[in-house]
Structure formats: C-alpha cells, structure tokens
Design a protein around this motif. Structure first.
Motif, PDB file in Angstrom:
ATOM      1  N   ASN A   7      -6.960  -3.489   3.294  1.00  0.00           N
ATOM      2  CA  ASN A   7      -6.798  -4.487   3.059  1.00  0.00           C
ATOM      3  C   ASN A   7      -7.873  -5.078   1.950  1.00  0.00           C
ATOM      4  O   ASN A   7      -8.969  -4.985   2.383  1.00  0.00           O
ATOM      5  CB  ASN A   7      -6.853  -5.619   4.048  1.00  0.00           C
ATOM      6  N   PRO A   8      -7.766  -5.262   0.686  1.00  0.00           N
ATOM      7  CA  PRO A   8      -6.356  -5.386  -0.013  1.00  0.00           C
ATOM      8  C   PRO A   8      -5.713  -4.248  -0.367  1.00  0.00           C
ATOM      9  O   PRO A   8      -6.192  -3.036  -0.187  1.00  0.00           O
ATOM     10  CB  PRO A   8      -6.907  -5.991  -1.306  1.00  0.00           C
ATOM     11  N   ARG A   9      -4.663  -3.981  -0.858  1.00  0.00           N
ATOM     12  CA  ARG A   9      -3.920  -2.864  -1.114  1.00  0.00           C
ATOM     13  C   ARG A   9      -3.350  -3.125  -2.623  1.00  0.00           C
ATOM     14  O   ARG A   9      -3.189  -4.248  -3.091  1.00  0.00           O
ATOM     15  CB  ARG A   9      -2.509  -2.584  -0.425  1.00  0.00           C
ATOM     16  N   ALA A  10      -3.365  -1.957  -3.512  1.00  0.00           N
ATOM     17  CA  ALA A  10      -2.935  -2.057  -4.822  1.00  0.00           C
ATOM     18  C   ALA A  10      -1.637  -1.566  -5.054  1.00  0.00           C
ATOM     19  O   ALA A  10      -1.062  -0.643  -4.233  1.00  0.00           O
ATOM     20  CB  ALA A  10      -3.910  -1.259  -5.779  1.00  0.00           C
ATOM     21  N   ASP A  35     -13.736  -6.236  -1.179  1.00  0.00           N
ATOM     22  CA  ASP A  35     -12.990  -7.666  -0.847  1.00  0.00           C
ATOM     23  C   ASP A  35     -12.872  -7.992   0.806  1.00  0.00           C
ATOM     24  O   ASP A  35     -13.356  -9.248   1.096  1.00  0.00           O
ATOM     25  CB  ASP A  35     -11.389  -7.556  -1.477  1.00  0.00           C
ATOM     26  N   ASN A  36     -12.822  -6.986   1.462  1.00  0.00           N
ATOM     27  CA  ASN A  36     -12.523  -7.282   2.866  1.00  0.00           C
ATOM     28  C   ASN A  36     -13.876  -7.763   3.540  1.00  0.00           C
ATOM     29  O   ASN A  36     -13.936  -8.608   4.460  1.00  0.00           O
ATOM     30  CB  ASN A  36     -12.079  -5.980   3.564  1.00  0.00           C
ATOM     31  N   PHE A  76     -12.407  -4.306  -5.405  1.00  0.00           N
ATOM     32  CA  PHE A  76     -11.348  -3.920  -4.508  1.00  0.00           C
ATOM     33  C   PHE A  76     -11.735  -3.259  -3.166  1.00  0.00           C
ATOM     34  O   PHE A  76     -11.213  -3.721  -2.238  1.00  0.00           O
ATOM     35  CB  PHE A  76     -10.571  -2.868  -5.333  1.00  0.00           C
ATOM     36  N   ILE A 125      -1.913  -3.794  -9.491  1.00  0.00           N
ATOM     37  CA  ILE A 125      -2.219  -5.193  -9.151  1.00  0.00           C
ATOM     38  C   ILE A 125      -2.989  -5.243  -7.764  1.00  0.00           C
ATOM     39  O   ILE A 125      -2.103  -4.411  -6.909  1.00  0.00           O
ATOM     40  CB  ILE A 125      -1.316  -6.164  -9.285  1.00  0.00           C
ATOM     41  N   ALA A 126      -4.051  -5.555  -7.532  1.00  0.00           N
ATOM     42  CA  ALA A 126      -4.365  -5.555  -5.695  1.00  0.00           C
ATOM     43  C   ALA A 126      -4.290  -7.092  -5.220  1.00  0.00           C
ATOM     44  O   ALA A 126      -4.329  -7.931  -5.909  1.00  0.00           O
ATOM     45  CB  ALA A 126      -5.950  -5.499  -5.953  1.00  0.00           C
ATOM     46  N   LEU A 127      -3.703  -6.927  -4.043  1.00  0.00           N
ATOM     47  CA  LEU A 127      -3.218  -8.116  -3.300  1.00  0.00           C
ATOM     48  C   LEU A 127      -3.657  -7.974  -1.706  1.00  0.00           C
ATOM     49  O   LEU A 127      -3.718  -6.831  -1.429  1.00  0.00           O
ATOM     50  CB  LEU A 127      -1.735  -8.161  -3.189  1.00  0.00           C
ATOM     51  N   ARG A 128      -4.305  -9.058  -1.306  1.00  0.00           N
ATOM     52  CA  ARG A 128      -4.508  -9.093   0.268  1.00  0.00           C
ATOM     53  C   ARG A 128      -3.229  -9.078   0.924  1.00  0.00           C
ATOM     54  O   ARG A 128      -2.336  -9.583   0.535  1.00  0.00           O
ATOM     55  CB  ARG A 128      -5.303 -10.352   0.621  1.00  0.00           C
ATOM     56  N   PHE A 161      -6.713 -13.240  -3.188  1.00  0.00           N
ATOM     57  CA  PHE A 161      -7.394 -12.111  -3.979  1.00  0.00           C
ATOM     58  C   PHE A 161      -6.543 -11.534  -4.860  1.00  0.00           C
ATOM     59  O   PHE A 161      -5.305 -11.093  -4.362  1.00  0.00           O
ATOM     60  CB  PHE A 161      -8.044 -11.023  -3.086  1.00  0.00           C
ATOM     61  N   ILE A 162      -6.312 -11.525  -6.115  1.00  0.00           N
ATOM     62  CA  ILE A 162      -5.349 -11.042  -7.253  1.00  0.00           C
ATOM     63  C   ILE A 162      -6.026 -10.543  -8.056  1.00  0.00           C
ATOM     64  O   ILE A 162      -6.894 -11.370  -8.906  1.00  0.00           O
ATOM     65  CB  ILE A 162      -4.290 -11.752  -7.301  1.00  0.00           C
ATOM     66  N   LEU A 163      -6.100  -9.229  -8.411  1.00  0.00           N
ATOM     67  CA  LEU A 163      -6.889  -8.679  -9.201  1.00  0.00           C
ATOM     68  C   LEU A 163      -6.289  -7.382 -10.039  1.00  0.00           C
ATOM     69  O   LEU A 163      -5.830  -6.452  -9.273  1.00  0.00           O
ATOM     70  CB  LEU A 163      -8.338  -8.112  -8.853  1.00  0.00           C
ATOM     71  N   GLU A 164      -6.246  -7.170 -11.288  1.00  0.00           N
ATOM     72  CA  GLU A 164      -5.937  -6.014 -12.035  1.00  0.00           C
ATOM     73  C   GLU A 164      -6.728  -4.855 -11.890  1.00  0.00           C
ATOM     74  O   GLU A 164      -7.976  -5.118 -12.365  1.00  0.00           O
ATOM     75  CB  GLU A 164      -5.333  -6.600 -13.425  1.00  0.00           C
ATOM     76  N   LEU A 165      -6.321  -3.847 -11.583  1.00  0.00           N
ATOM     77  CA  LEU A 165      -7.010  -2.692 -11.668  1.00  0.00           C
ATOM     78  C   LEU A 165      -6.866  -1.831 -12.793  1.00  0.00           C
ATOM     79  O   LEU A 165      -5.912  -1.330 -13.270  1.00  0.00           O
ATOM     80  CB  LEU A 165      -7.032  -1.433 -10.722  1.00  0.00           C
ATOM     81  N   ASP A 203      -1.443 -12.367   1.625  1.00  0.00           N
ATOM     82  CA  ASP A 203      -0.712 -12.699   0.678  1.00  0.00           C
ATOM     83  C   ASP A 203       0.673 -11.774   0.539  1.00  0.00           C
ATOM     84  O   ASP A 203       1.901 -12.536   0.231  1.00  0.00           O
ATOM     85  CB  ASP A 203      -1.372 -12.797  -0.701  1.00  0.00           C
TER      86      ASP A 203
END
Lengths: 80, 711
Positions: free
Chosen positions: A49-52, B414-415, B411, A60-63, B528-532, A66
């Motif tokens: 957590n998060p995962r992509a 984040d946790n 990424f 895109i990575a999200l927790r 948390f929203i991030l493009e890799l 969410d």
C-alpha cells in the motif's frame, strides 16, 4: 462486482464506478479513470500500500483506502 | 533538484498575466501534461537551461525565456504541467488562468507520443478555450521504438490545427517547429465538443447572453460551461483579471439557475455536471485516439515492469534505495578528495604570490590583510571545499532524476509517511532538499493538501543541503576516521557515517512530522495519487554540462556572494580592538559558556549565527576566528586544519556536537525567506526556525553528557 483494492497483482478488470470525494474523482478522471476503462494492477509497494495500476498506458499509484472506493467489474482475463 | 537564478525568477509576468512585448514580438505559452518533455522543448527553443527531470511536477510556477528566429522575437512561457485545466489544483489554476487571461498569441501544447490517448484530454480542454493552438508531439523516437504509429494527417483533419512531430532529446523536428510557429496565422475555426442535446442547448443560451452583454476574448462556450458547472474559480479569476463580477449579474445568474434546473430534470445531477463534461472529453479523446493511432506497444509487458518489481519489492526496494544514496555519497567523497586538495594548494600558492606582490607594491598592511586574510581566504576555501563535491553530487542526482527513480522512492515510502500523518511525496521534496533546502520548500508545491505541504516545508531542513555537506564531510574526515591509512577504506567509512547522519535526519523528519500532525495540524483528508513515469535513459553529457554550468555555478556564486561580505565582516571584527582585545574575541567569549554547555564553543556558535545567510561559510568563519592573525596562515590540508582545531580545544565531543548542530539548526536565510513566501504565514516560518534549533541544541547537550560519561 468488487473494489479495486481487491484486484490481485497482474490481474485486469474494468472500472465501473468511482465513489471517492469529488476532488479525488476529478483527478482520477484526468488520469483516465473512467467507466469501462481497463485497469491492471502491476506493482505493489513494499508495504503493499500504495499499489500501482496501469490505466490508459500509464502507471498510476494509488493508496488502498482510495482504491476501495473504486468499483470494478470483469473476469480474470479482463474480458466480460 | 537545484536552485537556479531562473527558478527563483518568477517576477517577469505582470500581475494581470500580460507579458511586456513589442509590436512584432510573439508570445507563446507552453502547455502539456507533466513529464512530456515540456522543459526540454523550452530549453531547446530558448537555449536556456531550465532544469528537467523525469518526474511529474518539475516545473512549478511559470518560467519565461525567449529566442529569435528569422529576425523575429519569440517569448515562451512554460506553464506548469497539468493533466487537466479544470482547476482542481493550484497548478491547474495557474495554467488555466494563463491560457485564458494572458496575452499569449500561440498556445503550444506538448503531448507525449507514447501516451497520446490520455494527453489528448488536456489538448481538447485547451482547444475549448482558444483556437490558436499548435500541437507538438514530442518523444517520437520513443514512440517509434515502441511501434506506435500516428496518422498525423488524419489527426490534423480532426483537430484542425497545425501538428509538429519532434524529439527534443534527439533534436528532431525543432526547425520545423520554429517554422510553423514563425508562419502561424490566427485560426478562426473553433473546436466544439458535443455535450449532447441537453447541455448543448443550455450552453447556447448562456453564450448568447454573454456575447450580447460582455466583450472579451475568452471563448464564450468555455465560459458558459464553467458557469454551468458553477466553478467558483472562474468567478474569482474573471473578477481578478477582467474586473467582471458575474455573481452580481442578476440576469446571468437567473439564466444559469434555470439552465441548471433544466439539466437536472434531464437526469444529470447538477453536482455531476463537471464529471459529465470530463467524461465526454475523455471519451472523445479515446475516439480520436482509436481513429488515428495504431500501437503494438504493451505497457504491461514492458521491461520497465521488471525494473519496477526489483525497485519496489519488499525485500530489495528499500535496501536498493539506501545503497543508491550511499553510492552517490561515496563517489562524492572519494571523488572530491583529490581535486579539493589540489585546489587548496593552488589557492595557497596564488595567495602567497599575491601577498608578495602586495608587499612589492607597498600596499598598506591593513589593506593586504583585509583583502587576503579576510576575503581571499574565505572565498577560496569555499571554492576549494565546495566545488568538487557539488560538481560530482549534482550530476549524479540528476541522473537518478532523469532515470525516473524518484517517483518510485515516493511510492515505496508513502506508507511510512502516511503512518506519520504525511505524504509519500514528502520524500521527493527531501531529495530536492539534499541539493538545496530552499528548493525543497518550493518543491513542496507538488503536495496537494495544505497540511502535508506545511509538514514537508517545516521538516525539509532536517535533510542537509549541499552547503552543509562539505562541513559534515570535513569534520568526519578530520575527527571520526583517524587511524586508517588506506584512502579507500577511509572514504567508505566516511560514506557510512554520512549515510548514518542522513538517516538520522530522515528519522527526525518522520518523528517531527508525526508529532506536528498530531498536535499542530487538524486532520485533513489526503490521498496519494502519483504517476510512475517510464524509465528513460539519461543524456549524460547534457546532464554534466547542465549541472556544472547551471546549478553548480549558481550555488557556488551565491555562496561566494555571501562569503565576501562575511569575510569582510569577520576581518573587521578581528581587527577592531576594544580593551586590548578584538570584537570577535569579545563575541566568542560572550558565547563561550553557552557554546560549551551544548558541547560546542563560542566560536562555533558565533560561526553558525553569522553563517545564517549561507551555511557554506561556517567552517571558514571558524578557521578565521581561530587563526585570528593578520597574516595568512598556511592551511594546506585537513591535517593542519585538524591541528588548528585541536589546539583550540576541539575534542571528539566538539566534532560530534558540531555535526549534530550542523544537521539540526535554523534554516539558512534563503530558505527562511522562501518558507515565508511559500506559506505566507509568520507562524509556520517561526516554527520552521524554532523546531530544528531546539532539537539541535537538545541533541548537542545530550551528546555532550553521553560522550563525556563514556570517555
């Protein structure tokens, strides 16, 4: 019908509904999270957590908290 | 990751967003998704070295540059990269306001050839605002490799705008782009998106009212849409830039109210109008994409995924990140040893020669001493000690950035940050802080939530910046790794110690973040929203040139600018006598008890206080104060420096406490003023000052007690 956080690694499905607050919903829309869009979970972070996810050719990575609010539908191969 | 003159200079855009221009000058805005190479296009057109990096959110704020082509001047404004301009965030608002309200003539929209499907969304949104758009498809070399084919003619027919295919990295198509911009004629065909009968009808009603009652350049259809969805930001911006207060226009409000009612009766809930509009645009992007692009590329099978699996795995993810940090430190320490010694010796020889020349010319002793002992010594120390590590550290960091590794760090972490009540993107701002804390503070803009952003700003100073590295490294070399004859072993041990210090800074960041998020800040909903981004091969030569000639020189010149007055000040303080002793002596004696209480001494304490404008000058200030003679003292290497320090009472306790205080003390002047500018809050600025200082003093005190008990 299940939520995105339950999608296993390397599994694909289709987005049905996004029930997050409007702010996040708008952001997700911009990144291509729309109804019937294919989504694949491709990567876990060390804490899972998060995962992509792959959506519209981007990663895109999200927790998970969410992802829980995103409803998906579709079988293991990502086809109906 | 580095601060440059350009990144600080945002003042060239007027408050009303108009750019000062001559009659035949053309203003171009540069828009696009994050990470599509906008900055590269900007650089290649203007020749300006705006720093590029492979992670979203690199450009914060607008940057301006210009170029001449065939005797015509073109000014380019690089606006922040955004996925959309519906003003969901501050960056999007800046971008949209610029496109709507500035006097730009052409809007150059850059899209990523390998990701057109999603990029088209932004293009279509911009086409709704203005017709004067040129589409620039970048990264065509990557697209070719990924077997993505773009039917440009078909795309041109659908969009009805000029399209240029380029690769800024490989320098393909740039002249064609310049030609198309040069020959651009205003486009009168507007691009209309079909929102279905219900919405279309209501849009027209509002449009008709607007067109018959107001006069402006903004597309009325775009404005009608925003009014329909009740976008508060558009009201604010209209008021700010055009002085129109639409909320007070009763007739307009009545029309909007009625329209929203009609839409509601047609089963589109008013609060979902925005989403309805967005999904229409995205579906249209999809249609256009399917009609114009064929791709054999499968992102799921890409080799990036294998790298991702290694870099984000539970077992290898975090160790690899720490290893990378250590390799960078090791290369910096081991690589800068020799050139540093060389420069020190060189400056020593030049200094002695200058001294002889000054003597020969019968220049009064006072002036010689002022210029050579005061200014020359401080400045050359900074160059000799700072230049080599910076020239190595900056390019290495840029390589990591260009590869696309930084988003993976966010990424992975984040946790951890979430558990401390903050956000994974904080790790990105910390990486920026390694280069320069003021940069880390500005970079915190990439964090959406105010609470997380403030936490990231306050704690950024716990990461030692490039100005503090040399201090840490030289103290480690002098006091902590004695007894190793092998240079390689000692540089590896230095690296381990330095990494330990950074980890201490990171732990402190997490602790303070947790503490503050529990006490000072209310819990704010964050996500948390991030493009890799895809991994990209960095262009090593470009990186070297850019890091050395842009960032290194900038940071160095800033340090020198401050070193000259500081050197002069110290000289005066050590040469003006009151009661048989100079001012510096009085000052350091005054602070001596406090200094010793915290394991330091009066001189070190004063040096940190005087080093407020720039941390780089702390060690030279200490040296000058210790030598405190009017003649130039020979300090040709760290061994003689150590003797000087030991003679002035330094022990291992002093060394460790000085390092602790170097890591944990008030931010430098530039960082403080940046914090004030970014937060507009005296309270946050004060907190940012107090917290690290208190922690530093506390740790120094504890360290002194503990070490003195052990030894």
């Amino acid at each position: 019908m299940r939520t995105l956080d339950l999608l296993s690694l390397n599994e694909s499905s289709y987005i049905k509904e996004i029930n997050t607050d409007n702010n996040l919903k708008n952001r997700l829309f911009d990144l291509g999270f729309i109804t019937n869009q294919k989504i694949t979970c491709i990567c876990n972070s060390p804490a899972k957590n998060p995962r992509a996810y792959i959506v519209m050719n981007s990663v895109i990575a999200l927790r998970n908290e969410d992802a829980k609010k995103i409803i998906i539908e579709g079988d293991k191969d990502g086809t109906y | 990751m580095g601060l440059t003159n350009k990144s600080l200079n945002e003042s060239t855009i007027n408050h009303d967003l108009s750019i000062d221009k001559n009659n035949n000058e053309i203003v171009i805005s540069l828009a696009g998704n994050p990470n599509v190479g906008k900055s590269s296009i900007f650089n290649i057109l203007t020749g300006m070295n705006q720093h590029t990096g492979n992670w979203p959110g690199k450009t914060v704020g607008n940057t301006i540059g210009s170029y001449n082509y065939k005797n015509k001047k073109f000014t380019i404004v690089d606006i922040p990269g955004t996925y959309s301009i519906l003003a969901n965030s501050n960056e999007e608002l800046i971008a949209r306001d610029f496109i709507c309200f500035s006097n730009a003539d052409i809007h150059l929209v850059v899209v990523d050839a390998t990701n057109i499907e999603r990029n088209l969304n932004l293009l279509l949104q911009i086409l709704e605002i203005t017709n004067n758009v040129i589409l620039c498809i970048n990264l065509i070399d990557e697209a070719k490799k990924k077997k993505i084919e773009i039917n440009v003619n078909k795309l041109k027919n659908i969009l009805n705008i000029p399209i240029v295919m380029v690769s800024a990295k490989k320098n393909i198509g740039i002249n064609k782009l310049k030609d198309i911009i040069y020959n651009y004629k205003n486009n009168n065909d507007s691009f209309k998106i079909d929102y279905g009968n219900v919405l279309n009808n209501e849009i027209i009603k509002i449009e008709n009212y607007l067109n018959s009652n107001y006069k402006f350049k903004i597309n009325s259809r775009f404005l009608a849409l925003r009014l329909l969805e009740n976008d508060n930001n558009i009201y604010k911006s209209l008021n700010k830039y055009l002085k129109y207060n639409f909320r007070n226009d009763k007739d307009l409000q009545a029309i909007i109210y009625e329209s929203r009612n009609i839409i509601e009766t047609n089963n589109i809930k008013t609060y979902t109008i925005r989403m309805y509009i967005v999904s229409k645009i995205i579906n249209l992007s999809k249609d256009i994409y399917n009609n114009t692009i064929t791709s054999e590329y499968n992102i799921e099978k890409n080799k990036d995924r294998i790298i991702d699996n290694v870099l984000t795995s539970k077992i290898t993810g975090i160790p690899i990140m720490i290893m990378m940090l250590m390799i960078i430190f090791w290369l910096t320490i081991a690589g800068s040893n020799y050139p540093s010694d060389l420069l020190t010796n060189l400056f020593q020889i030049i200094g002695n020669k200058l001294y002889d020349i000054f003597n020969l010319l019968h220049i009064p002793n006072v002036i010689t001493s002022f210029l050579l002992s005061g200014i020359y010594k401080t400045v050359t120390w900074i160059i000799a000690v700072m230049l080599p590590p910076m020239a190595i550290f900056f390019p290495l960091c840029t390589i990591l950035e260009d590869l696309g590794l930084l988003p993976r760090i966010a990424f992975n972490l984040d946790n951890v940050f979430k558990k401390c009540g903050s956000h994974g993107k904080q790790s990105l701002t910390m990486c920026m802080g390694l280069g320069c804390n003021a940069c880390g503070v500005i970079g915190s803009r990439i964090i959406e939530s105010k609470k997380d952003r403030y936490l990231s700003i306050i704690t950024n100073n716990f990461v030692p910046c490039n100005g503090r590295f040399p201090t840490l490294i030289s103290i480690i070399t002098m006091f902590l790794i004695t007894g190793f004859n092998n240079k390689n072993i000692s540089s590896i041990i230095s690296t381990l110690i330095l990494t330990g210090i950074i980890l201490l800074g990171i732990i402190m960041t997490l602790l303070v973040t947790k503490l503050l998020s529990k006490t000072l800040f209310k819990n704010e909903k964050t996500y948390f929203i991030l493009e890799l981004p895809p991994y990209r091969k960095p262009n090593i030569i470009k990186i070297l040139i850019r890091s050395i000639f842009d960032r290194t020189i900038f940071v160095l010149s800033r340090a020198i600018k401050i070193a000259i007055p500081a050197g002069a000040l110290i000289w005066f303080m050590s040469n003006i006598y009151i009661n048989n002793n100079n001012i510096l002596y009085h000052l350091t004696t005054l602070f001596d008890p406090i200094g010793h209480f915290f394991g330091l001494d009066g001189t070190i304490f004063v040096a940190f206080l005087l080093g407020f404008p720039a941390n780089e000058i702390v060690i030279p200030l200490i040296i000058m104060s210790y030598t405190n003679t009017t003649t130039l003292t020979e300090i040709s290497n760290l061994a003689t420096l150590k003797t000087l320090f030991v003679n002035n009472g330094w022990t291992i306790t002093t060394a460790i406490c000085t390092m602790l205080f170097c890591l944990f003390h008030f931010p430098c002047g530039t960082t403080m003023s940046t914090i004030k500018k970014e937060t507009k809050s005296n309270k946050i600025t004060l907190i940012s000052f107090l917290i690290p200082t208190i922690i530093g003093l506390l740790l120094c005190f504890l360290a002194r007690i503990i070490i003195n008990t052990i030894i």
